[in-house]
Design an enzyme around this catalytic site. Structure first.
Site, short mmCIF file in Angstrom:
data_model
loop_
_atom_site.label_atom_id
_atom_site.label_comp_id
_atom_site.label_asym_id
_atom_site.label_seq_id
_atom_site.Cartn_x
_atom_site.Cartn_y
_atom_site.Cartn_z
N ASP A 13 0.81 -1.22 0.00
CA ASP A 13 0.00 0.00 0.00
C ASP A 13 0.84 1.27 0.00
O ASP A 13 0.42 2.31 0.53
CB ASP A 13 -0.96 0.02 1.21
CG ASP A 13 -1.89 -1.17 1.21
OD1 ASP A 13 -2.22 -1.65 0.12
OD2 ASP A 13 -2.28 -1.61 2.30
N LYS A 16 1.77 2.24 -5.14
CA LYS A 16 2.28 1.70 -6.42
C LYS A 16 1.35 2.05 -7.58
O LYS A 16 1.80 2.48 -8.64
CB LYS A 16 2.44 0.17 -6.32
CG LYS A 16 3.44 -0.26 -5.24
CD LYS A 16 3.48 -1.76 -5.07
CE LYS A 16 2.27 -2.36 -4.41
NZ LYS A 16 2.05 -1.97 -3.00
N GLY A 40 -4.64 -4.10 -3.80
CA GLY A 40 -5.61 -3.05 -4.11
C GLY A 40 -4.80 -1.83 -4.49
O GLY A 40 -4.16 -1.22 -3.63
N HIS A 41 -4.77 -1.49 -5.77
CA HIS A 41 -3.95 -0.38 -6.24
C HIS A 41 -4.87 0.78 -6.65
O HIS A 41 -5.67 0.65 -7.57
CB HIS A 41 -3.08 -0.83 -7.42
CG HIS A 41 -2.06 -1.85 -7.02
ND1 HIS A 41 -1.14 -2.39 -7.90
CD2 HIS A 41 -1.78 -2.42 -5.81
CE1 HIS A 41 -0.37 -3.25 -7.25
NE2 HIS A 41 -0.73 -3.30 -5.99
N GLN A 223 1.91 -5.99 -3.26
CA GLN A 223 2.35 -6.12 -1.87
C GLN A 223 3.64 -5.30 -1.68
O GLN A 223 3.83 -4.33 -2.36
CB GLN A 223 2.55 -7.59 -1.47
CG GLN A 223 1.25 -8.39 -1.34
CD GLN A 223 0.66 -8.82 -2.67
OE1 GLN A 223 1.31 -9.48 -3.45
NE2 GLN A 223 -0.57 -8.46 -2.90
P1 GDP Z 1 -0.79 0.46 -3.55
O1 GDP Z 1 -1.41 -0.83 -3.10
O2 GDP Z 1 0.68 0.49 -3.33
O3 GDP Z 1 -1.16 0.83 -4.95
O4 GDP Z 1 -1.41 1.58 -2.60
P2 GDP Z 1 -2.94 1.71 -2.15
O5 GDP Z 1 -3.74 2.20 -3.28
O6 GDP Z 1 -3.42 0.46 -1.48
O7 GDP Z 1 -2.81 2.78 -0.99
C1 GDP Z 1 -2.30 4.03 -1.21
C2 GDP Z 1 -3.37 5.05 -0.77
O8 GDP Z 1 -2.77 6.31 -0.63
C3 GDP Z 1 -4.48 5.23 -1.80
O9 GDP Z 1 -5.66 5.53 -1.12
C4 GDP Z 1 -3.98 6.42 -2.61
O10 GDP Z 1 -5.04 7.13 -3.23
C5 GDP Z 1 -3.33 7.24 -1.55
N1 GDP Z 1 -2.20 8.07 -1.96
C6 GDP Z 1 -1.23 7.79 -2.87
N2 GDP Z 1 -0.30 8.75 -2.88
C7 GDP Z 1 -0.67 9.66 -1.96
C8 GDP Z 1 -0.10 10.87 -1.48
O11 GDP Z 1 0.97 11.30 -1.88
N3 GDP Z 1 -0.77 11.53 -0.48
C9 GDP Z 1 -1.95 11.07 0.02
N4 GDP Z 1 -2.52 11.79 0.99
N5 GDP Z 1 -2.52 9.94 -0.41
C10 GDP Z 1 -1.88 9.24 -1.38
P1 IMO Z 2 -0.95 -4.09 -2.30
O1 IMO Z 2 -0.50 -4.62 -3.63
C1 IMO Z 2 -0.98 -4.57 2.03
C2 IMO Z 2 -1.09 -8.66 3.59
C3 IMO Z 2 -2.36 -9.11 4.29
C4 IMO Z 2 -1.78 -10.12 5.26
C5 IMO Z 2 -0.68 -10.77 4.44
C6 IMO Z 2 -1.10 -12.08 3.77
O2 IMO Z 2 -2.24 -3.37 -2.33
O3 IMO Z 2 0.15 -3.31 -1.66
P2 IMO Z 2 -2.66 -12.72 1.72
O4 IMO Z 2 -4.06 -12.31 1.37
O5 IMO Z 2 -1.65 -12.38 0.69
O6 IMO Z 2 -2.58 -14.16 2.14
O7 IMO Z 2 -2.31 -11.88 3.06
O8 IMO Z 2 -0.31 -9.84 3.45
N1 IMO Z 2 -1.31 -8.12 2.22
C7 IMO Z 2 -1.22 -6.84 1.90
N2 IMO Z 2 -1.02 -5.75 2.67
N3 IMO Z 2 -1.07 -4.43 0.70
C8 IMO Z 2 -1.26 -5.51 -0.09
O9 IMO Z 2 -1.24 -5.42 -1.44
C9 IMO Z 2 -1.38 -6.78 0.50
N4 IMO Z 2 -1.58 -8.03 0.03
C10 IMO Z 2 -1.52 -8.84 1.09
O10 IMO Z 2 -2.96 -8.02 4.95
O11 IMO Z 2 -1.17 -9.46 6.33
MG MG Z 3 -2.91 -1.53 -1.83
#
Ligand code: GDP
Ligand code: IMO
Ligand code: MG
Length: 427
Positions: A13, A16, A40-41, A223
């Protein structure tokens, strides 16, 4: 040409999805190499927020090819929903999305096994996203899995039934008899019909041919490095190799064909699910990070655990991945604080160390912090690094000095446009 790789350096998270979307205009192909719908991207642009689980984050750009590589595990039900959500926004997914024949399928029973396995673990549960990831990779390495390429074979249903029977036996050993599968199977096979309409490719050949033709390929990680099956905080990890080497395996790219490695990290740190987290804050500061950073999972909605930046962990990830450029996210969230702490060392069994050891549980290890001055200025409207507060500049310089890798992008908000480029990223 070489393939560039973008991956997370923390526990996932990091942002990416946002940065892949920002960088996509520089690339011809975006390819996911591991993980599945546990990811979840999130992408935001023109007032729209979109969360992708399986589909690469290059899908919104007109001319880009998006490949789901052999290292990914696919749930047809979730992928179908993703496709429909994109089509509702007039994205021509059919034209731009290609699936590796060697990618494995997540069955409904994999999800049931994931839940049963977590329930059996009780307090020691991993905190899985319950998407069936672990059981699917177990069937892959156990040589029982079903792949996208099987969908086109006449024996698909037969193979499916054999695997389901094995799963039902396993579920019954875990105390689950009389599993009701009918409805789950209807939606699953419906998803399979949707996937049949997409091109199933030998993606290793496709990608290597693209590279030969001089096309630019970006591999998108899921991840984070600290969730890697080998190097993460085992057993509280996911079931795939999330590090750069995973891109070689998950796409069929030779190690000498890897170019830039973009390592992405939050200006602080989060984790969702169970497992050790040395810099986790259980106080109101952690609560403030969660609130200001809107730290709730994009896949499960669970609140993310929050803490300060952990440099020994970051150095470990940089080493494992061969990071050539760093990308710092969510700098805007730190605008809340007078003082910002950064963990530079650990107190590990009575010794001061600066590396990430085998055992990172709180009984063995406590973080040692340095304090830096905060900037307390809203960054979200900034468009250039020339106007950023001196304290943020100092924070960046401090990190670059510690990590010995340049920070080339600083993100100051979730939108595409809230991205400050420090140097030219792509050659
Ligand atoms: P990913 O899994 O690495 O793609 O990241 P996620 O989407 O799960 O989580 C990143 C969260 O941070 C999302 O809700 C984005 O919209 C938000 N986000 C990304 N960059 C920024 C930033 O620079 N500032 C803030 N406040 N939110 C951000
Ligand atoms: P993105 O790509 C954050 C965590 C789960 C759990 C562990 C194992 O959005 O960054 P799984 O379902 O893979 O068996 O869970 O890994 N986890 C993540 N945490 N971002 C993710 O993906 C994750 N995918 C799995 O919360 O701790
Ligand atoms: Mg994510």
């Amino acid at each position: 040409m070489k393939t560039d790789v973008l991956l997370g350096l923390q526990w996932g998270d990091e942002g990416k999805g946002k940065i892949v979307d920002v960088l996509t205009p520089n690339y011809d192909v975006i390819a996911r190499f591991q993980g599945g719908p546990n990811a979840g991207h999130t992408l935001e642009f023109e007032g729209i927020k979109h969360v992708l689980h399986t589909i690469p984050s290059g899908i919104f750009r007109e001319e880009t090819i998006n490949i789901v590589g052999n290292g990914v595990v696919i749930d047809p039900v979730i992928l179908k929903k993703e496709i429909e959500a994109l089509e509702a926004r007039n994205v021509d997914v059919q034209k731009k999305l290609f699936l590796s024949k060697k990618a494995h399928l997540i069955l409904p029973t994999h999800r049931l096994l994931d839940a049963a396995s977590e329930a059996a673990k009780g307090k020691g549960k991993i905190g899985s996203t319950l998407k069936g990831i672990g059981p699917t990779y177990m069937d892959k390495t156990g040589r029982n899995g079903l792949r996208i390429g099987d969908v086109d074979s006449g024996k698909f249903k037969e193979k499916y039934q054999t695997l389901v029977q094995k799963h039902l036996n396993h579920l019954s050993r875990l105390g689950q008899e009389n599993v009701e599968l009918e409805e789950l199977e209807i939606e699953w096979f419906d998803g399979i019909e949707t996937l049949k309409q997409f091109q199933h490719i030998d993606s290793e050949h496709t990608i290597n041919n693209f590279l030969k033709q001089g096309k630019k390929v970006l591999a998108e990680g899921a991840q984070g490095s600290l969730l890697d099956i080998d190097f993460g905080s085992y057993p509280f990890v996911t079931s795939s190799n999330t590090i750069c080497a995973g891109a070689c395996i998950g796409l069929g790219i030779a190690p000498n064909k890897i170019g830039e490695v973009y390592g992405i990290f939050k200006a602080y740190c989060t984790r969702v699910g169970s497992g050790p987290f040395p810099t986790e804050l259980h106080d109101e500061t952690g609560e403030l990070l969660r609130k200001k950073g809107n730290e709730f999972g994009a896949t499960t909605g669970r609140p993310r655990r929050c803490g300060w930046l952990d440099l020994p962990a970051l150095k470990y990830s940089i080493m494992l991945n061969g990071v050539t450029q760093l990308i710092m996210m969510k700098a805007d969230v730190l605008s809340e604080f007078n003082t910002i702490k950064v963990c530079t060392h650990y107190n590990y069994q009575g010794q001061k160390i600066d590396y990430f050891p085998y055992e990172i549980s709180p009984e063995n290890l406590t973080p040692i912090y340095t304090e830096l001055k905060g900037w307390q200025q809203d960054l979200t409207g900034m468009t250039s690094l020339d106007s950023i507060p001196q304290e943020l500049n100092d924070y960046i310089s401090f990190l670059e000095n510690e990590l010995q890798v340049p920070i080339t992008i600083v993100s100051v908000g979730p939108d595409r446009t809230q991205t400050l480029m420090r140097e030219k990223v792509v050659v």
